[in-house]
Design a protein around this motif. Structure first.
Motif, PDB file in Angstrom:
ATOM      1  N   SER A 295       0.703  -1.261   0.443  1.00  0.00           N
ATOM      2  CA  SER A 295       0.503   0.574   0.000  1.00  0.00           C
ATOM      3  C   SER A 295       0.802   1.423  -0.304  1.00  0.00           C
ATOM      4  O   SER A 295       2.409   1.222   0.530  1.00  0.00           O
ATOM      5  N   PRO A 296       0.076   2.136  -0.836  1.00  0.00           N
ATOM      6  CA  PRO A 296       1.263   3.603  -0.676  1.00  0.00           C
ATOM      7  C   PRO A 296       1.954   3.899   0.770  1.00  0.00           C
ATOM      8  O   PRO A 296       3.897   4.211   0.146  1.00  0.00           O
ATOM      9  N   ALA A 297       1.281   3.688   1.865  1.00  0.00           N
ATOM     10  CA  ALA A 297       2.227   3.849   3.144  1.00  0.00           C
ATOM     11  C   ALA A 297       2.790   3.277   3.235  1.00  0.00           C
ATOM     12  O   ALA A 297       3.725   3.394   4.062  1.00  0.00           O
ATOM     13  N   ARG A 298       3.548   2.535   2.625  1.00  0.00           N
ATOM     14  CA  ARG A 298       3.932   0.810   3.222  1.00  0.00           C
ATOM     15  C   ARG A 298       5.091   1.108   2.646  1.00  0.00           C
ATOM     16  O   ARG A 298       6.080   0.844   2.248  1.00  0.00           O
ATOM     17  N   CYS A 299       5.351   2.087   1.474  1.00  0.00           N
ATOM     18  CA  CYS A 299       6.526   1.541   0.202  1.00  0.00           C
ATOM     19  C   CYS A 299       6.970   2.851   0.255  1.00  0.00           C
ATOM     20  O   CYS A 299       8.630   2.534   0.709  1.00  0.00           O
ATOM     21  N   THR A 300       6.712   4.384   1.549  1.00  0.00           N
ATOM     22  CA  THR A 300       7.841   5.225   2.118  1.00  0.00           C
ATOM     23  C   THR A 300       7.909   4.580   3.507  1.00  0.00           C
ATOM     24  O   THR A 300       7.430   3.580   3.905  1.00  0.00           O
ATOM     25  N   ASP A 301       9.144   5.244   4.077  1.00  0.00           N
ATOM     26  CA  ASP A 301       9.793   4.957   5.094  1.00  0.00           C
ATOM     27  C   ASP A 301       9.153   4.851   6.068  1.00  0.00           C
ATOM     28  O   ASP A 301       8.461   5.845   5.831  1.00  0.00           O
ATOM     29  N   ASN A 302       9.301   3.400   6.567  1.00  0.00           N
ATOM     30  CA  ASN A 302       8.392   3.559   8.118  1.00  0.00           C
ATOM     31  C   ASN A 302       9.199   1.783   8.882  1.00  0.00           C
ATOM     32  O   ASN A 302       9.956   1.304   8.238  1.00  0.00           O
ATOM     33  N   ALA A 303       8.735   1.649  10.190  1.00  0.00           N
ATOM     34  CA  ALA A 303       9.614   0.900  10.370  1.00  0.00           C
ATOM     35  C   ALA A 303       9.138  -0.425  10.778  1.00  0.00           C
ATOM     36  O   ALA A 303       9.326  -1.677  11.078  1.00  0.00           O
TER      37      ALA A 303
END
Ligand code: KG4
Ligand code: ZN
Length: 334
Positions: A295-303
């Motif tokens: 999903s787009p939110a998990r494409c960008t940096d996350n932990a």
């Protein structure tokens, strides 16, 4: 196994609690975008200082969202590279301190491996192995074969700018702020991708990429005509995005053919781009290849993606000791 993931490689301070590498129990990201916006890019020293301020609150938020306490955590995964070394060190030091104080197993994770692990999060059915992965972020553009969790073979990489970096640099020329990828993506929706003729480089050059030529082409247009406004700005964004996407898709098609891969995942910040998502979907439909995109939110940096990648390493018995260090330049398969 409940893994606490910590990420501080660039300008996002993030913490997440992930169960068995797939179920995100709690997730928090403190973005420094507003802090760095006035400088037109990430200032390493400022990033490090904000990580120091944000890390504990972000971790507390992730734990609260998960309804968990540190006592519930079974292991810690932290980004050890690649990235800004001062920024990375904040996460690495924090992870070592918690692991030591709590007697918890610790593992260092390659940020890129994190991106490639996001696809299994949130209960999504991910790809099997081996599969082809197109990894496109602000710092990297690579085509790799994923042979297993943590086992990768590099097929091609950018020879100059990363795709996201090209988006950001072009956005800066067009006065679109930082990071400009999402803004260019949005403007491109109403633009004509054929309005400006931009280069289509790296034909017949194997599986490597190059994006600096198209960036220079945009600069030449801006120097000749000034920064366009209104419809012309949307048209230039659409034309630039189309040329980036065309190269990414052309090389991905070649890699699928060359290696006979039947599954493809696209990961990293640029995988949030609508033009790219549509184009790889069309490519996969045409070739009968199964496509996986977080999903787009998990494409960008996350932990959460770091906790996910760390889970597989912890499961294999990998353990880091207190000599774990941050490494600015870290290839994927090490
Ligand atoms: O993966 P990521 O969050 O950080 C790195 O590991 O680099 O990627 C950030 C990059 C930035 O260059 C940003 O402009 C780009 O991803 N990006 C996009 C979009 N969303 C983020 N590029 C194009 N279209 C988007 N929608
Ligand atoms: Zn990233």
């Amino acid at each position: 196994m409940l893994v606490l993931g910590l990420e501080s490689s660039c300008d996002e301070t993030a913490a997440a609690l992930v169960e068995d590498g797939v179920r995100v129990r709690g997730d928090a990201v403190a973005s420094q975008v507003a802090v760095h916006a006035e400088w037109g890019g990430v200032v390493p020293e400022i990033a490090s200082r904000h990580h120091v301020m944000n890390l504990v609150p972000v971790m507390e938020t992730a734990l609260a969202r998960a309804g968990a306490r540190l006592d519930d955590v079974d292991g810690i995964a932290v980004t050890r590279g690649p990235g800004l070394v001062g920024a990375l060190l904040v996460g690495v030091q924090a992870a070592k301190a918690i692991a030591w104080a709590r007697g918890l197993p610790l593992v260092g994770v390659n940020h890129l491996e994190g991106h490639l692990s996001a696809v299994w999060l949130d209960g999504a059915r991910g790809p099997g192995f081996p599969h082809l992965a197109l990894l496109v972020s602000g710092g990297h553009s690579e085509l790799v074969i994923a042979r297993d969790h943590g086992v990768y073979e590099l097929l091609g990489a950018t020879r100059d700018d990363a795709a996201g970096e090209a988006f950001d640099k072009v956005g800066k020329m067009l006065g679109l702020g930082y990071p400009a990828g999402p803004t260019i993506d949005k403007l491109a929706q109403t633009g004509d991708p054929k309005a400006f003729t931009l280069p289509r480089p790296m034909r017949g050059r194997g599986l490597d990429f190059s994006f600096s030529g198209m960036k220079t082409a945009v600069l030449t247009i801006v120097q000749r005509q000034g920064v366009p406004a209104g419809q012309a700005l949307a048209d230039l964004c659409a034309s630039f995005q189309a040329s980036v996407v065309e190269q990414l898709v052309r090389k991905t098609r070649a890699a699928l053919e060359l290696h006979g891969m039947k599954q493809l995942q696209v990961a990293g910040g640029v995988a949030a781009n609508r033009g790219l998502r549509e184009a790889v979907a069309a490519l996969c439909a045409e070739r009968g290849v199964e496509l996986f995109v977080p999903s787009p939110a998990r494409c960008t940096d996350n932990a959460a993606m770091i906790a996910a990648a760390g889970y597989w390493r912890l499961l294999r018995g990998e353990r880091a000791d207190l000599s774990l260090n941050a490494t600015a330049s870290l290839p994927l398969s090490t």
